[in-house]
Design an enzyme around this catalytic site. Structure first.
Site, PDB file in Angstrom:
ATOM      1  N   TYR A 110     -14.498   6.618 -12.542  1.00 37.69           N
ATOM      2  CA  TYR A 110     -14.478   5.325 -11.838  1.00 37.69           C
ATOM      3  C   TYR A 110     -15.196   4.263 -12.674  1.00 37.69           C
ATOM      4  CZ  TYR A 110     -14.931   2.192  -7.745  1.00 37.69           C
ATOM      5  OH  TYR A 110     -14.863   1.129  -6.874  1.00 37.69           O
ATOM      6  N   LYS A 135     -13.385   0.831 -14.032  1.00 35.14           N
ATOM      7  CA  LYS A 135     -13.840  -0.496 -13.600  1.00 35.14           C
ATOM      8  C   LYS A 135     -14.390  -1.315 -14.774  1.00 35.14           C
ATOM      9  CE  LYS A 135     -12.706  -0.119  -9.261  1.00 35.14           C
ATOM     10  NZ  LYS A 135     -11.618  -0.931  -8.707  1.00 35.14           N
ATOM     11  N   ASP A 147       0.866  -1.191   0.000  1.00 36.12           N
ATOM     12  CA  ASP A 147       0.000   0.000   0.000  1.00 36.12           C
ATOM     13  C   ASP A 147       0.896   1.233   0.000  1.00 36.12           C
ATOM     14  OD1 ASP A 147      -2.196   1.940   0.828  1.00 36.12           O
ATOM     15  OD2 ASP A 147      -3.295   0.080   1.106  1.00 36.12           O
TER      16      ASP A 147
HETATM   17  P1  NAD Z   1     -10.234   1.820   0.542  1.00 32.75           P
HETATM   18  O1  NAD Z   1     -10.076   3.223   0.113  1.00 32.75           O
HETATM   19  O2  NAD Z   1     -10.808   1.566   1.865  1.00 32.75           O
HETATM   20  O3  NAD Z   1      -8.856   1.040   0.387  1.00 32.75           O
HETATM   21  C1  NAD Z   1      -8.109   1.138  -0.805  1.00 32.75           C
HETATM   22  C2  NAD Z   1      -6.648   1.005  -0.488  1.00 32.75           C
HETATM   23  O4  NAD Z   1      -5.911   1.203  -1.710  1.00 32.75           O
HETATM   24  C3  NAD Z   1      -6.159   2.070   0.516  1.00 32.75           C
HETATM   25  O5  NAD Z   1      -5.447   1.468   1.561  1.00 32.75           O
HETATM   26  C4  NAD Z   1      -5.277   2.968  -0.345  1.00 32.75           C
HETATM   27  O6  NAD Z   1      -4.203   3.569   0.366  1.00 32.75           O
HETATM   28  C5  NAD Z   1      -4.778   1.991  -1.414  1.00 32.75           C
HETATM   29  N1  NAD Z   1      -4.267   2.707  -2.573  1.00 32.75           N
HETATM   30  C6  NAD Z   1      -4.817   3.772  -3.206  1.00 32.75           C
HETATM   31  N2  NAD Z   1      -4.017   4.203  -4.177  1.00 32.75           N
HETATM   32  C7  NAD Z   1      -2.922   3.390  -4.176  1.00 32.75           C
HETATM   33  C8  NAD Z   1      -1.749   3.331  -4.949  1.00 32.75           C
HETATM   34  N3  NAD Z   1      -1.504   4.200  -5.951  1.00 32.75           N
HETATM   35  N4  NAD Z   1      -0.859   2.345  -4.694  1.00 32.75           N
HETATM   36  C9  NAD Z   1      -1.078   1.465  -3.693  1.00 32.75           C
HETATM   37  N5  NAD Z   1      -2.169   1.488  -2.906  1.00 32.75           N
HETATM   38  C10 NAD Z   1      -3.078   2.445  -3.154  1.00 32.75           C
HETATM   39  O7  NAD Z   1     -11.125   1.120  -0.586  1.00 32.75           O
HETATM   40  P2  NAD Z   1     -11.877  -0.303  -0.580  1.00 32.75           P
HETATM   41  O8  NAD Z   1     -13.313  -0.044  -0.470  1.00 32.75           O
HETATM   42  O9  NAD Z   1     -11.225  -1.257   0.338  1.00 32.75           O
HETATM   43  O10 NAD Z   1     -11.610  -0.711  -2.097  1.00 32.75           O
HETATM   44  C11 NAD Z   1     -10.735  -1.742  -2.509  1.00 32.75           C
HETATM   45  C12 NAD Z   1     -10.987  -2.029  -3.968  1.00 32.75           C
HETATM   46  O11 NAD Z   1     -12.322  -2.484  -4.147  1.00 32.75           O
HETATM   47  C13 NAD Z   1     -10.841  -0.805  -4.878  1.00 32.75           C
HETATM   48  O12 NAD Z   1     -10.286  -1.189  -6.107  1.00 32.75           O
HETATM   49  C14 NAD Z   1     -12.271  -0.357  -5.049  1.00 32.75           C
HETATM   50  O13 NAD Z   1     -12.455   0.398  -6.224  1.00 32.75           O
HETATM   51  C15 NAD Z   1     -12.990  -1.692  -5.103  1.00 32.75           C
HETATM   52  N6  NAD Z   1     -14.404  -1.618  -4.793  1.00 32.75           N
HETATM   53  C16 NAD Z   1     -14.822  -1.160  -3.581  1.00 32.75           C
HETATM   54  C17 NAD Z   1     -16.181  -1.088  -3.329  1.00 32.75           C
HETATM   55  C18 NAD Z   1     -16.728  -0.600  -2.030  1.00 32.75           C
HETATM   56  O14 NAD Z   1     -17.938  -0.372  -1.977  1.00 32.75           O
HETATM   57  N7  NAD Z   1     -15.946  -0.433  -0.970  1.00 32.75           N
HETATM   58  C19 NAD Z   1     -17.095  -1.480  -4.303  1.00 32.75           C
HETATM   59  C20 NAD Z   1     -16.625  -1.945  -5.524  1.00 32.75           C
HETATM   60  C21 NAD Z   1     -15.276  -2.021  -5.747  1.00 32.75           C
END
Ligand code: NAD
Length: 258
Positions: free
Chosen positions: A157, A161, A37
């Protein structure tokens, strides 16, 4: 216990949210977990906690958009652990903006992290997995319901995706035809109560009302919890899914069924 026993798994964005939950469950199920991360303090704390609870985990700093870092990190993982069985391309960001309000800079940032970096991670994983002995592995790419349906305030976004969804199928077909023993799948969560979605709630001015609105919007009556998604990733990472590739696992409380 032991559903991914002995596997070496790299999970990007592992410091919190879905990546953290996935790291914890994979470690519980016997994998050696490499969390990466850009949030170093949080990532270190998660790895330390997993280790304190008897699991195997390390944390490394990795900006997933850095091509050189991918090669450096996978070389280190192979040197330290002998192989790489699973890569979960999970790191991601959201930009709460419709098409009219999206800047080119914002568009590029979202697509660099959510889409381009998934390409980098998948290509690097294939490079390692195709030549190891025994050969093969599982690559899991985090898309979203926003990779399936349009959402008005998530223009960049949505694009990122959607790209992950079809790129995953292209990569899955290539490695299957090449006989590498590698599988590539995408996961499509709906709104799950992680820091990312809590931040979207804060943008509305009333996080609790946003939570209630999400609960009403999902046929199952609540937004997702991180473990709802982590169990799906675990399945795709494990050998239980050995005939599953190029597929899209929708975990969404029923919201796209209507
Ligand atoms: P979050 O923001 O809680 O966690 C995402 C993590 O990615 C964070 O720790 C952040 O520091 C890290 N990150 C961001 N940019 C980065 C980079 N350039 N290099 C390395 N790390 C980086 O988000 P989440 O909800 O846990 O999402 C995780 C994944 O699931 C994402 O790809 C998100 O788009 C996808 N997603 C989430 C949801 C949701 O509802 N939470 C729904 C669909 C998809």
């Amino acid at each position: 216990m032991g559903r991914v026993k002995g596997k070496v798994a790299l999970i990007t964005g592992g410091a919190r949210g879905l990546g953290e939950a996935t790291g914890r469950v994979m470690a519980d199920e016997g994998a050696t977990v490499i969390l990466t991360d850009v949030l170093d303090a949080e990532g270190e704390a998660v790895a330390k906690d997993i280790t304190a609870n008897g699991g195997k985990a390390v944390y490394y700093n990795q900006d997933v958009t850095d091509e050189g870092r991918w090669a450096e990190l996978t070389r280190k993982i192979v040197a330290d652990h002998g192989r790489l069985d699973v890569v979960v391309n999970n790191a991601g960001i959201v930009l709460d903006a419709n098409v009219e309000d999206t800047t080119l800079e914002g568009w590029r940032r979202v697509n660099a992290i959510n889409s381009e970096a998934v390409f980098l991670g998948t290509r690097e994983a294939i490079r390692v997995m195709k030549d190891q002995d025994p050969r093969g592995g599982s690559i899991v790419n985090l898309s979203s319901i926003a990779g399936l349906v349009g959402i008005d305030n998530l223009a960049a976004y949505n694009a990122s995706k959607g790209a992950v969804r079809l790129f995953t199928k292209s990569a899955a077909l290539h490695v299957a035809k090449a006989g590498y023993g590698i599988r590539v799948n995408s996961v499509h969560p709906s709104y799950t109560w992680t820091p990312m979605v809590q931040h979207l709630g804060d943008n509305t001015g009333d996080r609790d009302a946003f939570y209630q609105a999400l609960a009403q919007a999902h046929p199952i009556g609540r937004p997702g919890e991180s473990m709802d998604i982590a169990w799906g990733v675990l399945y795709l990472a494990s050998d239980e899914s050995s005939w599953v590739t190029g597929s899209e696992l929708v975990i969404d409380g029923g919201i796209t069924a209507a």
